[in-house]
Design an enzyme around this catalytic site. Structure first.
Site, mmCIF file in Angstrom:
data_model
loop_
_atom_site.group_PDB
_atom_site.id
_atom_site.type_symbol
_atom_site.label_atom_id
_atom_site.label_comp_id
_atom_site.label_asym_id
_atom_site.label_seq_id
_atom_site.Cartn_x
_atom_site.Cartn_y
_atom_site.Cartn_z
ATOM 1 N N HIS A 17 -73.973 1.644 77.013
ATOM 2 C CA HIS A 17 -73.489 0.165 76.531
ATOM 3 C C HIS A 17 -72.652 -1.052 76.968
ATOM 4 C CE1 HIS A 17 -69.270 1.654 77.900
ATOM 5 N NE2 HIS A 17 -69.843 3.075 77.115
ATOM 6 N N HIS A 20 -71.066 0.204 80.539
ATOM 7 C CA HIS A 20 -72.305 0.410 81.994
ATOM 8 C C HIS A 20 -72.919 -0.932 82.475
ATOM 9 C CE1 HIS A 20 -72.086 3.968 78.724
ATOM 10 N NE2 HIS A 20 -71.434 4.446 79.356
ATOM 11 N N CYS A 125 -61.593 19.119 80.351
ATOM 12 C CA CYS A 125 -62.140 17.714 79.480
ATOM 13 C C CYS A 125 -63.821 17.998 79.590
ATOM 14 C CB CYS A 125 -61.247 16.683 79.652
ATOM 15 S SG CYS A 125 -62.589 15.422 78.598
ATOM 16 N N CYS A 128 -64.717 14.459 80.441
ATOM 17 C CA CYS A 128 -64.474 13.694 81.845
ATOM 18 C C CYS A 128 -65.323 15.333 82.748
ATOM 19 C CB CYS A 128 -63.483 13.858 82.222
ATOM 20 S SG CYS A 128 -62.212 12.840 81.505
ATOM 21 N N CYS A 138 -57.638 14.469 77.012
ATOM 22 C CA CYS A 138 -57.438 13.893 78.109
ATOM 23 C C CYS A 138 -57.066 12.410 78.084
ATOM 24 C CB CYS A 138 -59.217 14.289 77.411
ATOM 25 S SG CYS A 138 -59.531 13.016 78.617
ATOM 26 N N HIS A 141 -59.952 10.213 77.307
ATOM 27 C CA HIS A 141 -60.747 10.701 75.770
ATOM 28 C C HIS A 141 -60.279 10.970 74.789
ATOM 29 C CE1 HIS A 141 -63.687 10.678 79.437
ATOM 30 N NE2 HIS A 141 -64.803 10.352 78.477
ATOM 31 N N LYS A 289 -61.116 1.625 75.881
ATOM 32 C CA LYS A 289 -61.782 0.890 76.431
ATOM 33 C C LYS A 289 -63.650 1.541 75.733
ATOM 34 C CE LYS A 289 -64.286 3.790 79.702
ATOM 35 N NZ LYS A 289 -64.750 5.341 80.006
ATOM 36 N N LYS A 292 -68.968 5.903 74.275
ATOM 37 C CA LYS A 292 -69.362 6.318 73.622
ATOM 38 C C LYS A 292 -68.908 7.508 72.933
ATOM 39 C CE LYS A 292 -72.297 7.936 77.088
ATOM 40 N NZ LYS A 292 -72.866 7.383 77.964
HETATM 41 N N1 MSP Z 1 -72.464 10.178 85.452
HETATM 42 C C1 MSP Z 1 -70.660 9.393 86.031
HETATM 43 C C2 MSP Z 1 -70.649 9.193 86.981
HETATM 44 C C3 MSP Z 1 -71.351 9.823 88.252
HETATM 45 S S1 MSP Z 1 -71.571 8.543 89.880
HETATM 46 C C4 MSP Z 1 -71.578 9.956 91.083
HETATM 47 C C5 MSP Z 1 -70.354 8.652 84.565
HETATM 48 N N2 MSP Z 1 -70.923 8.350 83.574
HETATM 49 S S2 MSP Z 1 -70.643 7.387 82.600
HETATM 50 O O1 MSP Z 1 -72.223 7.231 82.169
HETATM 51 O O2 MSP Z 1 -69.284 8.230 81.968
HETATM 52 O O3 MSP Z 1 -69.508 5.919 83.358
HETATM 53 C C6 MSP Z 1 -70.206 5.541 84.299
HETATM 54 C C7 MSP Z 1 -69.861 4.017 84.572
HETATM 55 O O4 MSP Z 1 -69.425 3.338 83.642
HETATM 56 C C8 MSP Z 1 -68.327 4.697 85.184
HETATM 57 O O5 MSP Z 1 -67.328 3.581 86.623
HETATM 58 C C9 MSP Z 1 -67.226 4.000 83.898
HETATM 59 O O6 MSP Z 1 -66.237 3.233 84.473
HETATM 60 C C10 MSP Z 1 -68.030 2.597 83.376
HETATM 61 N N3 MSP Z 1 -67.895 2.587 82.533
HETATM 62 C C11 MSP Z 1 -68.184 3.448 80.965
HETATM 63 N N4 MSP Z 1 -67.300 2.140 80.845
HETATM 64 C C12 MSP Z 1 -66.426 1.293 81.028
HETATM 65 C C13 MSP Z 1 -65.975 0.000 79.972
HETATM 66 N N5 MSP Z 1 -65.689 0.599 78.989
HETATM 67 N N6 MSP Z 1 -65.655 -0.696 81.040
HETATM 68 C C14 MSP Z 1 -66.128 -1.044 82.379
HETATM 69 N N7 MSP Z 1 -66.793 0.142 83.115
HETATM 70 C C15 MSP Z 1 -67.034 1.430 82.001
HETATM 71 O O7 MSP Z 1 -68.959 8.688 84.624
#
Ligand code: MSP
Length: 503
Positions: A17, A20, A125, A128, A138, A141, A289, A292
């Site tokens: 999304h 990411h 969680c 997380c 959490c 979440h 935030k 997903k």
């Molecule tokens: N798998 C772990 C990361 C492992 S790194 C060795 C993880 N994955 S994640 O898919 O949940 O998130 C990945 C990144 O996307 C994180 O840095 C997270 O902060 C970022 N974001 C996810 N949602 C976000 C927003 N809504 N806004 C900005 N960044 C966001 O955590």
């Protein structure tokens, strides 16, 4: 100079999304910036595919686990490609070579005497993949925590506390921005730094712990090691060359994993620490935030780019999400920002200039610098100052400030043109002098904007008959002025076209 940049390793449990996309755009922005400076830059990304969270997501989708992660991982890879993000290597935690490196890494911690077997009972969680010491839900979440009890291998995190504090205090650029660095120091200085549970028996979906295959490694060790395994084996030449200049781009929710656990693991393994960890805030929708696990907040980046283009999306995210702060995503804001900055400020400026040169000097011209008209030298030096300011902002981990400097420089060229009124000049010599100043200013502006709107800047350089840019070209002026029509630089966006979603 070698630079190694990493995005987070994204969970392969659902479609990517906008949140990411944001972190990945930031990393790509730095890749382009360092590339302009002539550095040898490697940008890696990947997917985090093990653990209970992924196992449950596949089960909920009624899918075979391997098939499920293959599909999810491919979605991330396709997205980075479609957003014009130059990932040099995409690694997956389920790949054999990654598992081999994770095993070797674990072995180093064990050889150091930092790993021991005990049992764990606590609140967990799954979203997380993290234990919490207190609370019902959490904090990220907002889901109830689950009580887990299992035998577990532990990492002697407590033993590294003082060395971590010393290191972070001695390296002010290790965690940026400063507020995040202070947050990590705060956690470390509070006296309770417990040893960390680093294995699970509650799932089989992971990398087996060396010598104890009843356990799989905790997904966070597994995922963090991707930063190393993407370069090769722990002893590889490539890792030796690139790893010490590593910069991790992450969101604030994964700060402790990167700012506390990861450096402790690396110290224990006898490996150098990355140069910097640059931490961004969150994109939110109505204060929540984008996530997903909160489907009402999810914004599809590809649907947006169909209306505003890759550069439009990239620019909005990079310019709006100010260092360390959360920013609410709103379509109305996107339309206003793009029309003001890219369609009007930049786009009209370039089109107007190209039209003027085509009308008054259709073959272009060669100009010998004698005396610059108006405050031409003042404008060019103002733009060189913007370049220095962009360098400082990027070094501080603040691409939003750098993007503001770039658009500020466009504004300065516009103001200069309004005052110089080149269209009203009747003297050929003075007209050419004014056009020359604008041409040089715009050439510099395309370099300033290269890491924020690369496709658009490529188009403008085409219109100015310029080749590939380099940062050192800023302030190096041509005698030749040539232009060609490249059509609209950045089309205006109609609010109605972007009204597709609910936010
Ligand atoms: N798998 C772990 C990361 C492992 S790194 C060795 C993880 N994955 S994640 O898919 O949940 O998130 C990945 C990144 O996307 C994180 O840095 C997270 O902060 C970022 N974001 C996810 N949602 C976000 C927003 N809504 N806004 C900005 N960044 C966001 O955590």
């Amino acid at each position: 100079m070698k630079r190694y940049l990493t995005t987070p390793i994204y969970y392969a449990n659902g479609a990517p999304h906008l949140g990411h996309a944001y972190t990945t755009f930031v990393a790509d922005c730095y890749k382009r910036f360092y590339g302009l400076k002539g550095d040898d830059v490697l940008l890696i990304s990947g997917t985090d595919e093990h653990g209970q969270k992924i196992e449950r997501a596949a089960a909920a989708a009624g899918a075979d686990l391997e098939h499920f992660v293959n599909e999810r991982s491919a979605e991330f890879q396709r997205l980075w490609h479609s957003l014009n993000i130059g990932i040099d290597k995409f690694d997956r935690t389920t790949q054999a070579h990654h598992k081999a490196v994770a095993t070797a890494f674990w072995q180093k911690l064990a050889d150091r005497g930092d790993v021991y077997l005990d049992k764990y009972e606590g609140l967990y969680c799954v979203e997380c993949e993290q234990y919490f010491t207190s609370g019902d839900a959490c904090p990220v979440h907002r889901r109830p925590l689950e009580r887990f009890a299992e035998p577990s291998w532990f990492f002697r995190l407590s033993a590294w506390r003082d060395r971590l504090i010393d290191y972070i205090e001695a390296h002010p650029r290790f965690i940026l921005p400063e507020a995040r660095r202070n947050e990590v120091l705060g956690v470390l200085r509070a006296d309770a730094l417990n040893d960390l549970s680093i294995s699970r028996t509650s799932t089989r979906w992971g990398v087996p712990v060396p010598g104890d295959s009843r356990h799989v490694m905790y997904v966070w060790i597994d995922a963090l090691v991707t930063y190393l395994s993407a370069l090769g084996d722990l002893e590889s030449e490539r890792l030796r060359q690139y790893w010490p200049g590593a910069i991790h781009f992450i969101g604030k929710d994964i700060l402790i994993f990167h700012g506390v656990y990861w450096p402790a693991f690396l110290m224990s393994a006898g490996l150098p620490l990355p140069e910097s960890i640059i931490v961004n805030g969150w994109l939110t929708v109505e204060g929540r935030k984008i996530s997903k696990s909160d489907p009402g907040t999810v914004v599809d980046p590809v649907a947006l780019t169909q209306v505003i283009g890759n550069d439009g999306l990239r620019y909005c995210l990079l310019k709006t999400v100010t260092l360390g702060h959360d920013v609410d995503f709103s379509r109305r804001h996107v339309v206003r920002l793009l029309n003001a900055d890219l369609a009007n400020n930049l786009g009209n400026l370039v089109s107007r200039f190209i039209r003027l040169v085509e009308r008054r000097c259709p073959q272009g011209f060669d100009f010998e610098i004698d005396e610059l008209p108006g405050d031409g030298a003042g404008l060019l030096s103002r733009i060189r100052e913007s370049a220095s300011e962009i360098e400082r902002a990027m070094a501080a981990g603040d691409p939003a400030r750098a993007a503001r400097c770039f658009i500020g420089a466009c504004g300065a060229v516009n103001t200069w043109i309004q005052q110089a009124e080149p269209w009203a000049l009747t003297s050929e010599e003075r007209l050419r002098g004014a056009l020359w100043v604008i041409y040089q200013a715009l050439s510099d502006v395309t370099i300033l904007g290269w890491c924020f709107v690369p496709e658009t800047m490529g188009r403008v350089r085409d219109g100015l008959c310029l080749g590939a840019p380099a940062w050192d070209d800023i302030g190096v002026y041509n005698t030749r002025v040539r232009v060609r029509d490249v059509g609209p630089v950045f089309p205006r966006i109609d609010e109605v076209d972007l009204a597709g979603g609910s936010h």
